[in-house]
Design an enzyme around this catalytic site. Sequence first.
Site, PDB file in Angstrom:
ATOM      1  NE  ARG A  75       2.683   3.993   8.210  1.00 53.32           N
ATOM      2  CZ  ARG A  75       1.431   4.183   7.819  1.00 53.32           C
ATOM      3  NH1 ARG A  75       0.442   3.484   8.380  1.00 53.32           N
ATOM      4  NH2 ARG A  75       1.137   5.060   6.889  1.00 53.32           N
ATOM      5  NE  ARG A 117       8.204 -32.122  14.320  1.00 52.38           N
ATOM      6  CZ  ARG A 117       9.495 -31.948  14.029  1.00 52.38           C
ATOM      7  NH1 ARG A 117      10.098 -32.770  13.200  1.00 52.38           N
ATOM      8  NH2 ARG A 117      10.176 -30.948  14.552  1.00 52.38           N
ATOM      9  CG  HIS A 118       7.332 -29.287  10.138  1.00 57.96           C
ATOM     10  ND1 HIS A 118       6.966 -28.782  11.364  1.00 57.96           N
ATOM     11  CD2 HIS A 118       8.612 -29.719  10.264  1.00 57.96           C
ATOM     12  CE1 HIS A 118       7.994 -28.882  12.195  1.00 57.96           C
ATOM     13  NE2 HIS A 118       8.994 -29.454  11.551  1.00 57.96           N
ATOM     14  CG  HIS A 132       8.843 -25.671  11.413  1.00 56.53           C
ATOM     15  ND1 HIS A 132       8.980 -25.615  12.783  1.00 56.53           N
ATOM     16  CD2 HIS A 132       9.946 -26.333  10.961  1.00 56.53           C
ATOM     17  CE1 HIS A 132      10.110 -26.214  13.146  1.00 56.53           C
ATOM     18  NE2 HIS A 132      10.723 -26.649  12.058  1.00 56.53           N
ATOM     19  CG  ASN A 133       4.501 -22.210   9.812  1.00 56.78           C
ATOM     20  OD1 ASN A 133       5.343 -21.437  10.273  1.00 56.78           O
ATOM     21  ND2 ASN A 133       3.834 -23.055  10.582  1.00 56.78           N
ATOM     22  CG  ASP A 135      -0.451   0.235   2.516  1.00 57.08           C
ATOM     23  OD1 ASP A 135       0.773   0.455   2.637  1.00 57.08           O
ATOM     24  OD2 ASP A 135      -1.224   0.212   3.492  1.00 57.08           O
ATOM     25  CG  HIS A 136      -0.887   4.660   1.494  1.00 59.22           C
ATOM     26  ND1 HIS A 136      -1.964   3.793   1.547  1.00 59.22           N
ATOM     27  CD2 HIS A 136      -0.772   5.200   2.723  1.00 59.22           C
ATOM     28  CE1 HIS A 136      -2.481   3.835   2.771  1.00 59.22           C
ATOM     29  NE2 HIS A 136      -1.768   4.667   3.507  1.00 59.22           N
ATOM     30  CB  CYS A 154       0.311  -2.794   4.479  1.00 59.10           C
ATOM     31  SG  CYS A 154      -0.059  -3.866   5.874  1.00 59.10           S
ATOM     32  N   GLY A 155       1.672  -0.979   6.255  1.00 59.70           N
ATOM     33  CA  GLY A 155       2.268  -0.302   7.402  1.00 59.70           C
ATOM     34  C   GLY A 155       2.772  -1.285   8.443  1.00 59.70           C
ATOM     35  CB  THR A 156       1.135  -3.417  10.760  1.00 56.87           C
ATOM     36  OG1 THR A 156      -0.041  -3.778  10.012  1.00 56.87           O
ATOM     37  CG2 THR A 156       0.883  -2.128  11.533  1.00 56.87           C
TER      38      THR A 156
HETATM   39  C1  RB5 Z   1      -2.553   2.291   6.456  1.00 52.53           C
HETATM   40  O1  RB5 Z   1      -2.592   3.484   7.177  1.00 52.53           O
HETATM   41  C2  RB5 Z   1      -2.370   1.120   7.391  1.00 52.53           C
HETATM   42  O2  RB5 Z   1      -3.545   0.866   8.072  1.00 52.53           O
HETATM   43  C3  RB5 Z   1      -1.913  -0.084   6.609  1.00 52.53           C
HETATM   44  O3  RB5 Z   1      -0.715   0.207   5.968  1.00 52.53           O
HETATM   45  C4  RB5 Z   1      -1.656  -1.349   7.407  1.00 52.53           C
HETATM   46  O4  RB5 Z   1      -0.790  -1.113   8.455  1.00 52.53           O
HETATM   47  C5  RB5 Z   1      -2.845  -2.098   7.813  1.00 52.53           C
HETATM   48  O5  RB5 Z   1      -2.793  -3.204   8.358  1.00 52.53           O
END
Ligand code: RB5
Length: 148
Positions: free
Chosen positions: A109, A132-133, A98-99, A8-9, A65-67
């Site tokens: 971020r 096993r995995h 394993h996954n 994303d942005h 994305c951010g997180t």
């Molecule tokens: C965007 O602001 C933020 O919500 C997105 O990048 C992400 O972290 C969502 O999970």
Amino acid sequence: MKIGIGNDHSALELKAEIMDFLKEKGHEVVDYGTNSAQSCDYPVYGELVARAVAAGEVDQGILICGTGLGISLAANKVKGIRAAVCSEPFTAKMARAHNNCNILAFGARVVGGELAKMMVETWLNTEFEGGRHQRRVDLIMEIEEKEQ
Ligand code: RB5
């Protein structure tokens, strides 16, 4: 390896850094966007990359994305996808070993470029251990089948 990437942005700069890194390592990279700094909806890009991985258009996917959370949650709704959010290399390694995850997600971020590159390298260089995995991954995918 052919790798699909989406974001994303919040992740434009980190995506560019990761794409350069992948190309330096000899991988082919398919960019599913976004390439605009305008605020956008991460599920769009999570789904695009997830569908490309599920269809075999690319071998693996990377989502930022951010997180790493929202975009991986969206990707995990696509049948056949196992997307893991990671913020350090040990988890990225286990996500493959394993996954057998087919998408690596992380947060622009949360992690810096060097840590992100370490995770990507570890993830791409790790083989699924099977055994096993495999049984446990099969059990995960059976849950998906029950939802159809
Ligand atoms: C965007 O602001 C933020 O919500 C997105 O990048 C992400 O972290 C969502 O999970």
